[in-house]
Design an enzyme around this catalytic site. Structure first.
Site, PDB file in Angstrom:
ATOM      1  N   GLY A 104      18.657  49.934 100.046  1.00 38.53           N
ATOM      2  CA  GLY A 104      17.755  48.838 100.394  1.00 38.53           C
ATOM      3  C   GLY A 104      18.442  47.583 100.910  1.00 38.53           C
ATOM      4  O   GLY A 104      18.047  46.477 100.572  1.00 38.53           O
ATOM      5  N   SER A 105      19.470  47.735 101.768  1.00 39.47           N
ATOM      6  CA  SER A 105      20.150  46.524 102.253  1.00 39.47           C
ATOM      7  C   SER A 105      19.264  45.760 103.241  1.00 39.47           C
ATOM      8  O   SER A 105      19.257  44.526 103.238  1.00 39.47           O
ATOM      9  CB  SER A 105      21.520  46.852 102.853  1.00 39.47           C
ATOM     10  N   ILE A 138       8.856  61.111 106.865  1.00 34.88           N
ATOM     11  CA  ILE A 138       8.065  60.876 108.075  1.00 34.88           C
ATOM     12  C   ILE A 138       6.599  60.734 107.691  1.00 34.88           C
ATOM     13  O   ILE A 138       6.056  61.544 106.936  1.00 34.88           O
ATOM     14  CB  ILE A 138       8.277  62.012 109.101  1.00 34.88           C
ATOM     15  N   HIS A 193      16.066  51.541 113.288  1.00 37.11           N
ATOM     16  CA  HIS A 193      16.851  52.769 113.461  1.00 37.11           C
ATOM     17  C   HIS A 193      18.229  52.404 114.023  1.00 37.11           C
ATOM     18  O   HIS A 193      18.320  51.574 114.927  1.00 37.11           O
ATOM     19  CB  HIS A 193      16.122  53.722 114.428  1.00 37.11           C
ATOM     20  N   GLU A 199      21.505  45.040 112.460  1.00 39.30           N
ATOM     21  CA  GLU A 199      20.173  45.411 111.951  1.00 39.30           C
ATOM     22  C   GLU A 199      19.572  44.239 111.186  1.00 39.30           C
ATOM     23  O   GLU A 199      18.404  43.898 111.346  1.00 39.30           O
ATOM     24  CB  GLU A 199      20.261  46.619 111.004  1.00 39.30           C
TER      25      GLU A 199
END
Length: 194
Positions: A13-14, A92, A109, A174
């Site tokens: 969970g970064s 998914i 992503h 990200e």
């Protein structure tokens, strides 16, 4: 005006931590109201608890997709969530679920989509001798890593990079990109321009 965010995780969970920090530091007007994990041992659950954010474990292993998504939908609605951020969520979501949350589910992503979809995107980039990779934030649809792209950030791959060093370089970007996109969506929130 800010969102009531639910973050869906499966691991450390970064990106989740990064979004929580941005909300707490008022870089974003939104709030993280809920963290849901499909794995009971996800480290991110401990991190969320540290911030006193409500957490929920929905074990994907023991539930059929339809049941899992039905429970998830109820939990999100009960908590008045209006934006879902996937942060390393390794499941998914079906077309049926995505249709209930149109343009309300984001994913990040670690590649410049449409290149290197799916798992181990950094490894794929190294193995293909790519000169650059990066990260993409996109709306989620039923196709894995196939939803409408919102923004991307390119990361150069040096000859010294391996999967691990490239992953670290991309993760730094990200963190910046997810917040940049959330800020932009906040500006348009309520204007019907998402």
């Amino acid at each position: 005006m800010g969102f009531k965010i639910a973050i869906l995780i499966s691991g450390r969970g970064s990106n989740m931590n990064n979004i929580i920090e941005a909300c707490n530091n008022k870089k974003l007007c939104s709030s993280v109201n809920l963290v849901v994990s499909n794995k009971s041992d996800a480290h991110g659950l401990k991190v969320a608890s540290k911030y006193k954010i409500k957490t929920h474990i929905l074990d994907g292993k023991n539930l059929a997709t339809e049941n899992f998504e039905s429970l998830l939908d109820k939990i999100l609605k009960k908590n008045n969530i209006n934006l879902i951020c996937l942060a390393g969520f390794m499941k998914i979501l079906s077309k049926k679920f995505v249709k209930k949350w149109p343009k309300m589910i984001l994913n990040i992503h670690p590649s410049i989509l449409p290149y290197f979809k799916g798992l181990n995107a950094q490894k794929q980039a190294i193995e293909n001798n790519a000169k650059y990779s990066g990260c993409t934030v996109h709306f989620v649809n039923e196709v894995m890593d196939g939803g409408e792209i919102i923004d991307q950030k390119i990361v150069n791959i040096s000859t010294h990079d391996d999967e691990d060093s490239l992953s670290k370089k991309i993760l730094m970007e990200e963190h910046k990109l997810y917040i940049k996109v959330l800020k932009r969506l906040e500006k348009n929130f309520g204007k019907g321009k998402q």
